[in-house]
Design a protein around this motif. Structure first.
Motif, short mmCIF file in Angstrom:
data_model
loop_
_atom_site.label_atom_id
_atom_site.label_comp_id
_atom_site.label_asym_id
_atom_site.label_seq_id
_atom_site.Cartn_x
_atom_site.Cartn_y
_atom_site.Cartn_z
N UNK A 112 8.08 1.10 -9.67
CA UNK A 112 7.16 2.13 -10.12
C UNK A 112 5.91 2.19 -9.24
N UNK A 113 5.46 3.40 -9.00
CA UNK A 113 4.24 3.55 -8.21
C UNK A 113 3.03 3.17 -9.04
N UNK A 114 2.01 2.65 -8.37
CA UNK A 114 0.78 2.32 -9.07
C UNK A 114 -0.05 3.57 -9.33
N UNK B 97 -9.87 1.27 0.15
CA UNK B 97 -9.20 1.46 -1.14
C UNK B 97 -8.16 0.37 -1.40
N UNK B 98 -7.46 -0.04 -0.36
CA UNK B 98 -6.45 -1.08 -0.54
C UNK B 98 -7.11 -2.35 -1.07
N UNK B 99 -8.19 -2.75 -0.43
CA UNK B 99 -8.92 -3.94 -0.87
C UNK B 99 -9.43 -3.77 -2.30
N UNK B 100 -10.05 -2.63 -2.56
CA UNK B 100 -10.66 -2.40 -3.86
C UNK B 100 -9.62 -2.42 -4.98
N UNK B 101 -8.53 -1.70 -4.75
CA UNK B 101 -7.51 -1.62 -5.81
C UNK B 101 -6.80 -2.95 -6.02
N UNK C 65 -3.89 7.29 -2.65
CA UNK C 65 -3.67 5.88 -2.33
C UNK C 65 -3.41 5.10 -3.61
N UNK C 66 -2.39 4.25 -3.57
CA UNK C 66 -2.16 3.33 -4.69
C UNK C 66 -1.62 2.02 -4.14
N UNK D 95 0.86 -1.18 0.00
CA UNK D 95 0.00 0.00 0.00
C UNK D 95 0.90 1.24 0.00
N UNK D 96 0.56 2.25 -0.79
CA UNK D 96 1.34 3.50 -0.82
C UNK D 96 0.38 4.67 -0.58
#
Ligand code: ADP
Ligand code: MG
Length: 488
Positions: A213-215, A236-240, A204-205, A11-12
């Motif tokens: 690389x960042x998402x 968001x973590x779950x969803x992404x 959030x990514x 998670x970022x």
């Protein structure tokens, strides 16, 4: 269904935190900067950008931003620029917001948080910039119109922008809470989330562990509590992760958090993102911060929560846990120091402030600054307990509530009136012990032949006779001695 994606994905999080500065007047106009006034009474022609008006920068606002920058170890820019950020919204009467883009007032810096592991973490900041707040749209439920209140327009703001440097929802909430404490200790913002003085957007990514690389990021708005910030990030973590797992790509977008469902929904996608067409505001000259001004502000910096935590542990020998609790609010730690002027039982002060005083705050929903018991009285109470004059229990259940009820009451009056002084006359206590033992010869005999549990019965009887005022430690010792002396 919650899946466990943690092993596979990182998670970022990067936060953008807006803090309304509590200066006397607004950022570019002389009207008062106050919350909760009659709508549209705190606005002038300048704030509404009427033709012929010119903004003029309030120097106090810059000083407040510098304070925050110094607190975070930022580089304070000697040269910064105000830009116009162009967009249309009914609550933005000018059609642009005055902000800072390329040349913000503070650059870099870090904020220390506890972190989620054994090690504390220093979260990197990208920059802090100054800007003005917009007015407020009030959407009237069930009506087909929107009301506009421009009182908030021109309220000074700092925006603290972090690097994408957090990897747990818990880190983000810790950072946010530390920022809230910092602005309160600095007295530059009241930190009130409900009134919107402190607001937070979360970027959030997710990405595979080890990926460089960042998402693609999503920006979530409208989280008006620390709890919601945490929930939005977790959601968001779950969803992404689920999207990435399913092989779906998604675009950068702005989403809103809905507290009722705990979910986020899309507000606008990147395609419809505003192009703000930033350009330097021609009505405002660049801001020059001299070394002298910066150093003057530095010299007057108060202790920050982190400094206080260190001080409580090093100078007063308190635990990490107590230091953290006591520094949650500036007024609490200041009260601690005021009490510590009159007693050196530091641990006891911490226990009272984190115990009885906190309970009073929770029950009455009052701020600690309204505590009716003075630092001297609290110290007196703590000292009387330490000197064995009154019991800790009675001080808490009998004396403290009366002190809360009546500011004028003295502790000695209460002790006298209620007869709460401990029986510290040991001869009197010895006589009572003798009486008790003589009244129960068979029990004493049983004790002497091995029924040691009977000690509790004797103690109970003695306490009954002294109405609970006998010091338990002294009584236990004298009882022990008396029992040893009995011969059969
Ligand atoms: P913009 O210019 O569009 O506002 P920025 O690069 O200034 O974007 O970033 C805004 C915020 O988003 C910062 O807090 C930054 O740390 C964060 N951020 C940027 N990229 C990501 C990402 N891929 N994942 C999470 N946060 C990000
Ligand atoms: Mg940005």
């Amino acid at each position: 269904m919650e899946e466990n994606y943690e092993d596979k994905y990182e998670l970022v999080i990067g936060l953008e935190i807006h803090a309304q500065l509590s200066t006397q007047s607004k950022i570019f106009a002389p009207e008062a900067n106050q919350f909760g006034k009659q709508p549209n009474t705190q606005i002038s022609a300048i704030g509404l950008a009427h033709p012929g008006t010119l903004p003029r920068l309030n120097a106090e606002v810059v000083a407040y931003a510098i304070k925050m920058g110094l607190a975070c170890g930022c580089e304070i820019a000697s040269y910064s620029v105000f830009d116009r950020k162009n967009y249309f919204y009914p609550d933005l009467p000018k059609g642009y917001q005055i902000s800072q883009d390329k040349y913000p007032i503070c650059k870099g810096g870090t904020i220390k948080i506890k972190g989620t592991g054994a090690q504390a973490r220093e979260i990197k900041l990208h920059h802090i910039h100054l800007e003005e707040d917009a007015g407020k749209s009030i959407h009237v439920e069930g009506e087909d119109y929107t009301q506009l209140d421009f009182n908030r327009a021109g309220t000074p703001l700092i925006e603290i922008v972090t690097e994408p440097d957090m990897h747990h929802a818990e880190e983000a909430t810790q950072l946010f809470q530390e920022i809230r404490r910092m602005v309160r200790y600095l007295e530059i913002c009241d930190g009130n989330m409900e009134e919107g003085s402190l607001r937070c957007d979360a970027n959030i990514s997710v990405r595979r562990h080890g990926a460089e690389q960042l998402g693609t990021r999503v920006e979530v708005k409208n989280m008006n509590s620390v709890r919601n910030l945490k929930k939005a990030i977790e959601y968001e973590f779950q969803r992404q992760c689920a999207l990435v797992e399913a092989g779906q790509t998604f675009t950068q977008e702005t989403r809103s958090f809905e507290p009722e469902t705990g979910k986020t929904f899309s507000l606008r996608s990147k395609e419809t993102l505003n192009d703000y067409r930033y350009f330097p505001d021609p009505d405002l000259p660049p801001v020059w911060v001299t070394d002298k001004w910066r150093e003057e502000i530095k010299a007057k910096m108060p202790l920050l929560p982190e400094d206080w935590r260190k001080k409580l542990m090093q100078q007063y020998g308190l635990s990490d846990y107590n230091a953290e609790l006591l520094t949650e609010e500036k007024e609490t730690v200041l009260l601690f120091e005021a009490v510590a002027q009159h007693t050196s039982a530091y641990k006891d002060i911490a226990n009272w402030l984190n115990g009885e005083v906190k309970a009073w705050q929770n029950e009455t929903n009052q701020h600690i600054k309204n505590l009716p018991v003075s630092a001297q009285k609290l110290a007196e109470l703590i000292n009387l307990i330490a000197q064995n004059k009154i019991s800790r229990g009675l001080a808490s259940t009998q004396i403290f509530p009366l002190l809360l009820d009546d500011v004028a009451k003295s502790i000695s009056d209460i002790i006298q009136e209620k007869g709460l002084s401990k029986e510290d006359d040991s001869q009197k206590l010895k006589d009572i012990i003798q009486e008790v033992l003589e009244a129960m010869p068979d029990k004493v005999k049983a004790f002497k032949t091995g029924k040691k549990g009977l000690q509790a019965l004797f103690m109970g009887q003695i306490m009954k006779k002294t109405a609970g005022k006998a010091d338990p430690k002294i009584t236990a010792k004298l009882l022990q001695e008396a029992l040893e002396e009995v011969r059969y």
